[in-house]
Scaffold this motif. Sequence first.
Motif, PDB file in Angstrom:
ATOM      1  N   GLY A 179      34.269 -64.336  -5.799  1.00  0.00           N
ATOM      2  CA  GLY A 179      34.946 -63.423  -6.483  1.00  0.00           C
ATOM      3  C   GLY A 179      34.874 -63.119  -8.115  1.00  0.00           C
ATOM      4  N   ALA A 180      33.659 -64.018  -8.529  1.00  0.00           N
ATOM      5  CA  ALA A 180      33.679 -63.932 -10.128  1.00  0.00           C
ATOM      6  C   ALA A 180      33.355 -62.520 -10.594  1.00  0.00           C
ATOM      7  CB  ALA A 180      32.280 -64.889 -10.280  1.00  0.00           C
ATOM      8  N   GLY A 181      33.640 -62.483 -11.721  1.00  0.00           N
ATOM      9  CA  GLY A 181      33.670 -61.003 -12.611  1.00  0.00           C
ATOM     10  C   GLY A 181      33.987 -61.238 -13.795  1.00  0.00           C
TER      11      GLY A 181
ATOM     12  N   PRO B 199      32.797 -54.860 -17.554  1.00  0.00           N
ATOM     13  CA  PRO B 199      32.970 -55.491 -16.229  1.00  0.00           C
ATOM     14  C   PRO B 199      31.624 -54.902 -15.374  1.00  0.00           C
ATOM     15  CG  PRO B 199      35.022 -55.382 -17.188  1.00  0.00           C
ATOM     16  CD  PRO B 199      34.151 -54.410 -18.181  1.00  0.00           C
ATOM     17  N   SER B 200      31.536 -53.736 -15.349  1.00  0.00           N
ATOM     18  CA  SER B 200      30.776 -53.053 -14.246  1.00  0.00           C
ATOM     19  C   SER B 200      29.292 -53.451 -14.813  1.00  0.00           C
ATOM     20  CB  SER B 200      31.006 -51.545 -14.270  1.00  0.00           C
ATOM     21  OG  SER B 200      30.016 -50.981 -13.324  1.00  0.00           O
TER      22      SER B 200
ATOM     23  N   SER C  40      28.714 -56.979 -14.052  1.00  0.00           N
ATOM     24  CA  SER C  40      28.507 -57.498 -12.671  1.00  0.00           C
ATOM     25  C   SER C  40      27.217 -57.106 -12.173  1.00  0.00           C
ATOM     26  CB  SER C  40      29.672 -56.709 -11.946  1.00  0.00           C
ATOM     27  OG  SER C  40      30.837 -57.528 -12.344  1.00  0.00           O
ATOM     28  N   THR C  41      26.686 -55.648 -12.497  1.00  0.00           N
ATOM     29  CA  THR C  41      25.394 -55.083 -11.979  1.00  0.00           C
ATOM     30  C   THR C  41      24.258 -55.744 -12.354  1.00  0.00           C
ATOM     31  OG1 THR C  41      26.347 -52.838 -11.961  1.00  0.00           O
ATOM     32  CG2 THR C  41      24.000 -53.284 -12.063  1.00  0.00           C
ATOM     33  N   SER C  42      24.237 -56.332 -13.692  1.00  0.00           N
ATOM     34  CA  SER C  42      23.204 -57.019 -14.244  1.00  0.00           C
ATOM     35  C   SER C  42      23.053 -58.530 -13.655  1.00  0.00           C
ATOM     36  CB  SER C  42      23.065 -57.247 -15.709  1.00  0.00           C
ATOM     37  OG  SER C  42      24.052 -58.047 -16.253  1.00  0.00           O
TER      38      SER C  42
ATOM     39  N   ARG D 293      22.642 -62.353 -23.144  1.00  0.00           N
ATOM     40  CA  ARG D 293      23.728 -61.555 -22.538  1.00  0.00           C
ATOM     41  C   ARG D 293      24.544 -60.520 -23.304  1.00  0.00           C
ATOM     42  NH1 ARG D 293      25.943 -66.446 -20.080  1.00  0.00           N
ATOM     43  NH2 ARG D 293      26.987 -66.736 -22.003  1.00  0.00           N
ATOM     44  N   LEU D 294      24.623 -59.389 -22.598  1.00  0.00           N
ATOM     45  CA  LEU D 294      25.210 -58.300 -23.342  1.00  0.00           C
ATOM     46  C   LEU D 294      26.834 -58.565 -23.870  1.00  0.00           C
ATOM     47  CD1 LEU D 294      25.116 -55.232 -24.324  1.00  0.00           C
ATOM     48  CD2 LEU D 294      26.182 -54.793 -21.714  1.00  0.00           C
ATOM     49  N   VAL D 295      27.558 -58.985 -22.838  1.00  0.00           N
ATOM     50  CA  VAL D 295      29.077 -59.270 -22.971  1.00  0.00           C
ATOM     51  C   VAL D 295      29.525 -59.965 -24.583  1.00  0.00           C
ATOM     52  CG1 VAL D 295      29.223 -61.134 -21.614  1.00  0.00           C
ATOM     53  CG2 VAL D 295      31.095 -59.289 -21.743  1.00  0.00           C
TER      54      VAL D 295
END
Length: 468
Positions: A316-318, A379-380, A383-385, A348-350
């Motif tokens: 459930g990591a996110g 978050p989206s 999670s996709t990357s 990493r973008l975030v």
Amino acid sequence: MVHAYSAGGDFGRLRAEFELPDGFGADVLAEAETVAMDPPAAVAPREDATALPLVTIDPPGAKDLDQAMALERRGEGFRVHYAIADLGGFVRPGGRLDREARRRGQTLYLPDGNVPLHPPVLSEGAASLLPGETRRAVLWTIDLDSGGEPTATRVRRALVRSTARFDYESVQAAFATGTPHPSIEPLPALGRLRRELAVHRGAVEPQLPEQAIGGDAGDGWVLGMRPRNPVDAWNAEISLLTGMAAAGIMIEAGIGVLRTLPDPDEESVNWLRRSAQALGIPWPAGTSVSELLAGLDPALPESMALYTCSTRLLRGAGYTSFAGGAPDSTSHAGIGAPYAHVTAPIRRLVDRFATEVCLAVSAGAEVPGWVQAALPELPSLMSTSDGLAARVERACLDQVEAWMLAERVGSTFEAVVLRAEEARAEILVEDPPVMGRCAGANLPEGERITVRLTAVDVERRKVSFERA
């Protein structure tokens, strides 16, 4: 790396299958060249910290250097200076670089070359904390007491200059001979303290060895197992310390983006307890999952099996973004505390956005509007990357395994049963180091068995075993 085996082939078909970008568009490269030569004006004054004797520790050959550190002993405690590449000092919000980075999410690592988040003129040049070069950075200074607990944190933009570049093995060798660089001399003491605190916090950390691909242009690809050495673990603790400090800043301010992972539920812990019992691993009353895992010997097959079972607790990591107040859930079970990504903005973008929140909050300023606007979609995007990165990494390992074993169908191998299901099991072949599936009922978890290679499909990257 141990147990090395060579295999030929290239990853062009895999790149096409996953539709990985081949380079950058001319418009993105043009903007990257421009900002590398003439970066946008800083949004705040930069401290001159070029006198700090910072050093980097990265894998051999790495050029995209995100972090540099200088550690000090202060009385009974410590001071950590941690410089992070300042991508916010190069990437214009809404520009071509920004849009392309949002599309990619993170750097993807393949054996025959990376798919970088940012063009190399930045990621391996102007933004990278290369030794001897004055660089824009976000400088974290964290003071800690004698027990390794933080007592004060400061973050600001600065100019820095790394004095040396090391890799994990060279640093480990320097500690072994008693000749570490002065800037990292306190690393073992602080690293051990932080590791102990992680256990006390309840961090769930399976110590599984990592499959790794290496090789050179002439001899093909090499597959091995890369155990985590102490320097790797200590170095990671400095990054985790900074990420926890960043999370604290954002939670207190009620705005930001966290890396989250739910705490394991009681049913999962009870399942792990039954697995330990089946493997013959004592679990004393009052011992936490973290304490149990930390006390296992990674060299034992039953330990590897329980480590594999414990990954069930880490689901459930996110990412959780928020504004106007902290979210209800802020924990990261793998760390045992709230945590945020801020230490790898080149890759990493975030990290770029979370860093801007911390800088603004620490300066008593409003978080920039472009950051606030991006928070809900991060978050989206991540999670996709993350999902793509995991699939690409697994596909590369599967491909090398198939290349290596293509001519060995019918051969037998020694393997450890990591996790058994009704009619098959997940196994680790020891020599060569291959993770695979083995057909067979009632295979004994945590024990060594002999398996036979029954089929190899190089095109589909599949290998099949059965118990011999």
